[in-house]
Design a protein around this motif. Structure first.
Motif, PDB file in Angstrom:
ATOM      1  N   TYR A  79      29.721  44.733  84.509  1.00 51.62           N
ATOM      2  CA  TYR A  79      29.209  44.326  86.287  1.00 51.62           C
ATOM      3  C   TYR A  79      30.666  44.063  86.806  1.00 51.62           C
ATOM      4  CZ  TYR A  79      23.920  44.926  86.372  1.00 51.62           C
ATOM      5  OH  TYR A  79      23.117  46.036  86.540  1.00 51.62           O
ATOM      6  N   LEU A  80      31.598  43.117  85.353  1.00 50.89           N
ATOM      7  CA  LEU A  80      32.915  42.306  86.180  1.00 50.89           C
ATOM      8  C   LEU A  80      33.465  43.930  86.542  1.00 50.89           C
ATOM      9  CD1 LEU A  80      34.430  40.010  86.652  1.00 50.89           C
ATOM     10  CD2 LEU A  80      35.357  39.959  84.341  1.00 50.89           C
ATOM     11  N   LYS A  81      33.977  44.899  85.468  1.00 46.17           N
ATOM     12  CA  LYS A  81      34.625  45.531  85.545  1.00 46.17           C
ATOM     13  C   LYS A  81      33.973  47.077  86.873  1.00 46.17           C
ATOM     14  CE  LYS A  81      36.124  49.762  83.351  1.00 46.17           C
ATOM     15  NZ  LYS A  81      36.062  51.590  83.521  1.00 46.17           N
ATOM     16  N   ALA A  82      32.561  47.089  86.942  1.00 44.02           N
ATOM     17  CA  ALA A  82      32.503  47.437  88.135  1.00 44.02           C
ATOM     18  C   ALA A  82      32.711  47.563  89.614  1.00 44.02           C
ATOM     19  CB  ALA A  82      30.981  47.909  87.737  1.00 44.02           C
ATOM     20  N   ALA A  83      32.490  46.130  89.812  1.00 43.03           N
ATOM     21  CA  ALA A  83      33.146  45.085  90.854  1.00 43.03           C
ATOM     22  C   ALA A  83      34.715  45.400  91.327  1.00 43.03           C
ATOM     23  CB  ALA A  83      33.016  43.797  90.816  1.00 43.03           C
ATOM     24  N   PHE A  84      35.506  45.244  90.004  1.00 44.72           N
ATOM     25  CA  PHE A  84      37.042  44.854  90.154  1.00 44.72           C
ATOM     26  C   PHE A  84      36.885  47.226  90.125  1.00 44.72           C
ATOM     27  CE2 PHE A  84      38.303  41.813  87.391  1.00 44.72           C
ATOM     28  CZ  PHE A  84      38.418  41.295  88.225  1.00 44.72           C
ATOM     29  N   GLU A  85      35.981  47.946  90.413  1.00 39.92           N
ATOM     30  CA  GLU A  85      36.342  49.538  90.922  1.00 39.92           C
ATOM     31  C   GLU A  85      36.586  50.040  91.896  1.00 39.92           C
ATOM     32  OE1 GLU A  85      33.652  51.031  87.905  1.00 39.92           O
ATOM     33  OE2 GLU A  85      35.459  51.093  86.317  1.00 39.92           O
ATOM     34  N   THR A  86      35.604  48.713  93.222  1.00 35.18           N
ATOM     35  CA  THR A  86      35.720  48.917  94.465  1.00 35.18           C
ATOM     36  C   THR A  86      36.975  48.286  95.422  1.00 35.18           C
ATOM     37  OG1 THR A  86      34.564  46.957  94.097  1.00 35.18           O
ATOM     38  CG2 THR A  86      33.477  48.989  93.918  1.00 35.18           C
TER      39      THR A  86
ATOM     40  N   ALA B  62      42.173  42.486  85.256  1.00 32.20           N
ATOM     41  CA  ALA B  62      43.661  41.628  85.699  1.00 32.20           C
ATOM     42  C   ALA B  62      44.484  43.053  86.332  1.00 32.20           C
ATOM     43  CB  ALA B  62      44.254  41.624  85.187  1.00 32.20           C
ATOM     44  N   SER B  63      44.462  44.436  85.631  1.00 33.86           N
ATOM     45  CA  SER B  63      45.857  45.119  86.615  1.00 33.86           C
ATOM     46  C   SER B  63      44.553  46.105  87.314  1.00 33.86           C
ATOM     47  CB  SER B  63      46.448  46.052  85.161  1.00 33.86           C
ATOM     48  OG  SER B  63      47.047  45.303  84.692  1.00 33.86           O
ATOM     49  N   LEU B  64      43.175  46.554  86.785  1.00 35.42           N
ATOM     50  CA  LEU B  64      42.562  47.053  87.434  1.00 35.42           C
ATOM     51  C   LEU B  64      42.639  46.469  88.904  1.00 35.42           C
ATOM     52  CD1 LEU B  64      39.769  49.259  87.905  1.00 35.42           C
ATOM     53  CD2 LEU B  64      38.503  48.151  86.599  1.00 35.42           C
ATOM     54  N   ALA B  65      42.250  45.456  88.882  1.00 30.67           N
ATOM     55  CA  ALA B  65      41.429  44.584  90.096  1.00 30.67           C
ATOM     56  C   ALA B  65      42.348  44.048  90.538  1.00 30.67           C
ATOM     57  CB  ALA B  65      41.371  42.975  89.457  1.00 30.67           C
ATOM     58  N   ALA B  66      43.963  44.668  90.357  1.00 27.70           N
ATOM     59  CA  ALA B  66      44.851  44.500  91.168  1.00 27.70           C
ATOM     60  C   ALA B  66      45.329  46.079  92.752  1.00 27.70           C
ATOM     61  CB  ALA B  66      45.709  44.130  90.527  1.00 27.70           C
ATOM     62  N   GLU B  67      44.952  46.539  90.892  1.00 30.93           N
ATOM     63  CA  GLU B  67      45.094  48.148  91.836  1.00 30.93           C
ATOM     64  C   GLU B  67      43.953  48.583  92.888  1.00 30.93           C
ATOM     65  OE1 GLU B  67      44.155  50.695  89.144  1.00 30.93           O
ATOM     66  OE2 GLU B  67      45.707  49.978  87.106  1.00 30.93           O
ATOM     67  N   HIS B  68      42.727  47.643  92.726  1.00 28.42           N
ATOM     68  CA  HIS B  68      41.880  47.482  93.652  1.00 28.42           C
ATOM     69  C   HIS B  68      42.833  46.334  94.527  1.00 28.42           C
ATOM     70  CE1 HIS B  68      40.154  50.807  91.058  1.00 28.42           C
ATOM     71  NE2 HIS B  68      39.959  51.109  92.318  1.00 28.42           N
TER      72      HIS B  68
ATOM     73  N   LYS C 245      51.387  38.276  84.075  1.00 27.39           N
ATOM     74  CA  LYS C 245      51.927  39.714  84.658  1.00 27.39           C
ATOM     75  C   LYS C 245      51.973  40.604  86.141  1.00 27.39           C
ATOM     76  CE  LYS C 245      54.947  40.168  80.151  1.00 27.39           C
ATOM     77  NZ  LYS C 245      54.406  40.619  79.512  1.00 27.39           N
ATOM     78  N   VAL C 246      50.413  40.003  86.375  1.00 27.89           N
ATOM     79  CA  VAL C 246      49.833  40.992  87.124  1.00 27.89           C
ATOM     80  C   VAL C 246      49.892  40.452  88.173  1.00 27.89           C
ATOM     81  CG1 VAL C 246      47.468  42.522  87.467  1.00 27.89           C
ATOM     82  CG2 VAL C 246      48.417  42.018  85.396  1.00 27.89           C
ATOM     83  N   ASP C 247      49.556  41.253  89.818  1.00 33.50           N
ATOM     84  CA  ASP C 247      49.691  40.696  90.738  1.00 33.50           C
ATOM     85  C   ASP C 247      49.021  40.701  91.118  1.00 33.50           C
ATOM     86  OD1 ASP C 247      51.031  39.218  93.507  1.00 33.50           O
ATOM     87  OD2 ASP C 247      51.294  41.367  93.586  1.00 33.50           O
ATOM     88  N   ILE C 248      47.665  39.169  90.824  1.00 27.85           N
ATOM     89  CA  ILE C 248      46.601  38.655  91.184  1.00 27.85           C
ATOM     90  C   ILE C 248      46.660  37.198  91.028  1.00 27.85           C
ATOM     91  CG2 ILE C 248      45.044  39.824  88.838  1.00 27.85           C
ATOM     92  CD1 ILE C 248      42.981  40.621  90.168  1.00 27.85           C
ATOM     93  N   GLY C 249      44.998  36.494  91.529  1.00 27.70           N
ATOM     94  CA  GLY C 249      45.396  35.656  90.939  1.00 27.70           C
ATOM     95  C   GLY C 249      43.774  34.997  90.471  1.00 27.70           C
TER      96      GLY C 249
END
Length: 159
Positions: free
Chosen positions: A47-54, A79-85, A104-108
């Motif tokens: 579900y974490l991955k699914a959330a980051f895809e929104t 982390a990269s997926l979350a930053a992309e979204h 290295k990913v621009d996300i907290g």
């Protein structure tokens, strides 16, 4: 982003919640804020991955993994997926992995610790519910402010 959790606390005092200092910083951003989205999932990051895809613009995902130190709820790919979204950040009551690359990913990213072990995917989890850990309650729709000094939660936007 111009805020300090210490200043927010000083200004709003007991009208805000302050999370217990359990978390370490792992992401490329040390300061982040947004509206809370919640997920409860024990040692399963489906579900974490699914959330980051929104669309996560203006949002922080708060994940209760029961404080498990046995496996990582996310790594650099997520982390990269979350930053992309557009997600502002994620708080994980559990572990992450790939910490050097996550930095290295621009996300907290705040989590309890790191471990190399990944989760098992069982498709289990619940979203959109209040979560209680770190001496506070994270409610969907409330606002979270995080920096190097900690986490402050408010029922309304402070900035």
């Amino acid at each position: 982003m111009c805020f300090k959790t210490t200043d927010l606390y000083d200004q709003y005092l007991e009208t805000v919640q302050v999370a217990a200092p359990l978390f370490r910083d792992y992401g490329g951003r040390r300061r982040f804020s947004g509206q809370i989205v919640t997920l409860k999932a024990f040692e399963d990051n489906t579900y974490l991955k699914a959330a980051f895809e929104t669309d996560g613009r203006g949002k922080v995902l708060v994940v209760d993994s029961g404080g498990s130190l046995r496996c990582a709820m996310m790594g650099d790919v997520m982390a990269s997926l979350a930053a992309e979204h557009g997600w502002e950040g994620v708080i994980i009551h559990g572990c992450i992995r790939d910490s050097v690359d996550v930095a290295k990913v621009d996300i907290g990213v705040k989590a309890l610790a790191t471990t190399p072990r990944k989760t098992v995917k069982r498709g289990q989890g619940t979203s959109g519910i209040p979560l209680a850990f770190a001496d506070v309650t994270f409610r969907p729709g409330e606002y979270l402010y995080a920096d190097e000094d900690g986490i402050v939660i408010a029922s309304v936007a402070l900035l």
